[in-house]
Enzyme design. Structure first.
Site, PDB file in Angstrom:
ATOM      1  N   GLY A  64       0.531  -1.670   0.055  1.00 20.55           N
ATOM      2  CA  GLY A  64      -0.689  -0.229  -0.379  1.00 20.55           C
ATOM      3  C   GLY A  64       0.895   1.727  -0.117  1.00 20.55           C
ATOM      4  O   GLY A  64      -0.045   2.480   0.925  1.00 20.55           O
ATOM      5  N   SER A  65       2.191   0.991  -0.621  1.00 21.78           N
ATOM      6  CA  SER A  65       3.133   2.465  -0.641  1.00 21.78           C
ATOM      7  C   SER A  65       1.890   3.385  -1.413  1.00 21.78           C
ATOM      8  O   SER A  65       2.038   4.743  -1.157  1.00 21.78           O
ATOM      9  CB  SER A  65       4.340   2.555  -1.130  1.00 21.78           C
ATOM     10  OG  SER A  65       4.160   1.918  -1.832  1.00 21.78           O
TER      11      SER A  65
ATOM     12  N   ARG B 157     -15.542 -15.274  -9.904  1.00 20.32           N
ATOM     13  CA  ARG B 157     -14.941 -13.725  -9.683  1.00 20.32           C
ATOM     14  C   ARG B 157     -16.114 -12.484  -9.952  1.00 20.32           C
ATOM     15  O   ARG B 157     -15.919 -11.574  -9.457  1.00 20.32           O
ATOM     16  CB  ARG B 157     -14.468 -13.369 -11.401  1.00 20.32           C
ATOM     17  CG  ARG B 157     -12.500 -13.975 -11.514  1.00 20.32           C
ATOM     18  CD  ARG B 157     -12.732 -13.935 -12.953  1.00 20.32           C
ATOM     19  NE  ARG B 157     -10.620 -14.484 -13.231  1.00 20.32           N
ATOM     20  CZ  ARG B 157     -10.504 -14.108 -12.346  1.00 20.32           C
ATOM     21  NH1 ARG B 157      -9.878 -12.979 -11.974  1.00 20.32           N
ATOM     22  NH2 ARG B 157      -8.398 -14.568 -12.422  1.00 20.32           N
TER      23      ARG B 157
ATOM     24  N   ARG C 116      -5.721  -8.879  -8.570  1.00 21.43           N
ATOM     25  CA  ARG C 116      -7.065  -8.838  -9.189  1.00 21.43           C
ATOM     26  C   ARG C 116      -7.785  -8.843 -10.225  1.00 21.43           C
ATOM     27  O   ARG C 116      -7.644  -6.930 -10.278  1.00 21.43           O
ATOM     28  CB  ARG C 116      -8.299  -9.437  -7.518  1.00 21.43           C
ATOM     29  CG  ARG C 116      -8.325  -9.735  -6.635  1.00 21.43           C
ATOM     30  CD  ARG C 116      -7.770 -11.184  -6.544  1.00 21.43           C
ATOM     31  NE  ARG C 116      -9.501 -11.729  -7.255  1.00 21.43           N
ATOM     32  CZ  ARG C 116      -9.604 -13.374  -7.791  1.00 21.43           C
ATOM     33  NH1 ARG C 116      -8.149 -13.700  -7.376  1.00 21.43           N
ATOM     34  NH2 ARG C 116      -9.837 -13.662  -8.148  1.00 21.43           N
TER      35      ARG C 116
ATOM     36  N   HIS D 298       0.499   0.687 -13.261  1.00 24.69           N
ATOM     37  CA  HIS D 298       0.655  -0.467 -13.947  1.00 24.69           C
ATOM     38  C   HIS D 298       2.551   0.116 -13.792  1.00 24.69           C
ATOM     39  O   HIS D 298       2.708   1.037 -14.538  1.00 24.69           O
ATOM     40  CB  HIS D 298       0.751  -0.760 -14.501  1.00 24.69           C
ATOM     41  CG  HIS D 298       1.191  -1.834 -15.384  1.00 24.69           C
ATOM     42  ND1 HIS D 298       0.776  -2.780 -14.762  1.00 24.69           N
ATOM     43  CD2 HIS D 298       2.089  -1.924 -16.949  1.00 24.69           C
ATOM     44  CE1 HIS D 298       1.534  -3.921 -15.977  1.00 24.69           C
ATOM     45  NE2 HIS D 298       2.453  -3.396 -16.505  1.00 24.69           N
TER      46      HIS D 298
ATOM     47  N   ASP E 161      -4.378  -4.599 -17.727  1.00 23.48           N
ATOM     48  CA  ASP E 161      -3.283  -3.382 -18.022  1.00 23.48           C
ATOM     49  C   ASP E 161      -3.856  -2.920 -19.537  1.00 23.48           C
ATOM     50  O   ASP E 161      -2.554  -2.201 -20.520  1.00 23.48           O
ATOM     51  CB  ASP E 161      -1.958  -3.386 -17.855  1.00 23.48           C
ATOM     52  CG  ASP E 161      -1.904  -4.159 -16.870  1.00 23.48           C
ATOM     53  OD1 ASP E 161      -2.358  -3.659 -15.595  1.00 23.48           O
ATOM     54  OD2 ASP E 161      -0.833  -5.017 -16.581  1.00 23.48           O
TER      55      ASP E 161
ATOM     56  N   GLU F 218       5.685   6.171  -9.329  1.00 21.76           N
ATOM     57  CA  GLU F 218       4.133   5.504  -8.806  1.00 21.76           C
ATOM     58  C   GLU F 218       3.711   7.574  -7.972  1.00 21.76           C
ATOM     59  O   GLU F 218       3.232   7.428  -8.373  1.00 21.76           O
ATOM     60  CB  GLU F 218       4.480   4.367  -8.479  1.00 21.76           C
ATOM     61  CG  GLU F 218       4.257   3.331  -9.504  1.00 21.76           C
ATOM     62  CD  GLU F 218       4.304   2.068  -9.197  1.00 21.76           C
ATOM     63  OE1 GLU F 218       3.192   1.556  -8.832  1.00 21.76           O
ATOM     64  OE2 GLU F 218       5.118   1.399  -9.464  1.00 21.76           O
TER      65      GLU F 218
HETATM   66  C1  GRF Z   1       2.955  -1.064  -7.824  1.00 26.59           C
HETATM   67  O1  GRF Z   1       4.161  -1.103  -8.458  1.00 26.59           O
HETATM   68  C2  GRF Z   1       2.118  -1.113  -8.442  1.00 26.59           C
HETATM   69  O2  GRF Z   1       2.153  -0.542  -9.582  1.00 26.59           O
HETATM   70  C3  GRF Z   1       0.938  -2.435  -8.980  1.00 26.59           C
HETATM   71  O3  GRF Z   1       1.692  -3.224  -7.959  1.00 26.59           O
HETATM   72  C4  GRF Z   1       2.598  -2.102  -7.104  1.00 26.59           C
HETATM   73  C5  GRF Z   1       1.589  -1.918  -5.672  1.00 26.59           C
HETATM   74  O4  GRF Z   1       2.489  -1.032  -4.865  1.00 26.59           O
HETATM   75  N1  GRF Z   1       0.060  -2.329  -9.167  1.00 26.59           N
HETATM   76  P1  GRF Z   1       2.157  -0.516  -3.213  1.00 26.59           P
HETATM   77  O5  GRF Z   1       1.585  -1.862  -2.865  1.00 26.59           O
HETATM   78  O6  GRF Z   1       0.858   0.509  -3.666  1.00 26.59           O
HETATM   79  O7  GRF Z   1       3.334  -0.344  -2.360  1.00 26.59           O
END
Ligand code: GRF
Length: 226
Positions: free
Chosen positions: A13-14, A66, A92, A110, A146, A175
């Site tokens: 969850g960064s 699903r 998911r 992504h 994606d 990101e």
């Molecule tokens: C990130 O690299 C994001 O691009 C991908 O999953 C990772 C999640 O990282 N979809 P975090 O959980 O937000 O740290």
């Protein structure tokens, strides 16, 4: 106007944290109404708790298929009065029921310059391929993985000797810059989808680009005369 969002996580969850930080510093006009994880005990849930954000665990294996899982997600998101859904490391694939409940209001990040390297382990794929520019993409989610219209991308130079960890860390730092920006544009109602293109409508108050440069990144640098 404050946009009510639900953030879906499966892990650290960064990116969720980046959103929380921008909201708390008053830059991002959004409210995280719920955080939902399909995996119990992950750090993303701790981050939510630490900031007083309601969270829920919805384990996907509690559902027969699903579709049933997607419908449970929709119910939880609607109960939380969510207007937009932010996938932040949610491992998911979301299906048509969720997309129909939040049309043009589901975003994903992504860790690659789409359409290159979709799917799992994008940073590893990019490092193994020897790309010169790696990066990340925020896009609207559609029914393919994606794939939806691209909102913003950031590129980062790959250095010789880079491995998945070093490259991945530089991508992740980007990101955390571009995801809150994309959510802010959504909150401001400035994203218009035209086919595969996303048009960024002008801000009411325009801020000059301090660099004066066109938004491009070429690596290695061009040599004299080119
Ligand atoms: C990130 O690299 C994001 O691009 C991908 O999953 C990772 C999640 O990282 N979809 P975090 O959980 O937000 O740290």
């Amino acid at each position: 106007m404050t946009l009510s969002v639900g953030v879906l996580v499966s892990g650290g969850g960064s990116n969720l944290q980046a959103l929380i930080d921008r909201i708390e510093s008053g830059i991002l006009d959004a409210r995280i109404s719920t955080v939902i994880s399909n995996v119990p005990g992950v750090k993303g849930l701790e981050r939510a708790a630490k900031h007083g954000i309601p969270s829920q665990v919805l384990p996907h294996h509690d559902y027969p298929n699903r579709r049933a899982y997607d419908q449970a997600l929709v119910r939880s998101l609607e109960q939380a009065d969510v207007e937009a859904v932010i996938l932040a490391g949610f491992m998911r694939v979301v299906g048509p029921d969720l997309l129909a409940a939040f049309p043009r209001r589901v975003l994903n990040i992504h860790p690659a310059l789409l359409p290159a390297f979709p799917g799992l382990h994008a940073q590893k794929q990019a490092a193994a391929h020897g790309v010169r520019l790696a990066g990340c993409t925020v896009h609207f989610v559609d029914e393919q993985v994606d794939h939806g219209p691209i909102i913003i991308q950031a590129a980062v130079p790959a250095q010789s000797g880079d491995d998945v960890d070093s490259l991945g860390a530089r991508i992740l730092a980007l990101e955390h810059r571009i995801y809150p920006q994309a959510v802010q544009w959504l909150a401001q109602g400035r994203l218009k989808i035209q086919g595969r293109q996303v048009v960024l409508l002008p801000a009411r108050v325009l801020r000059a680009d301090p660099s004066g440069l066109p938004p491009c990144l070429i690596h290695p640098m061009l040599e004299y005369g080119f």
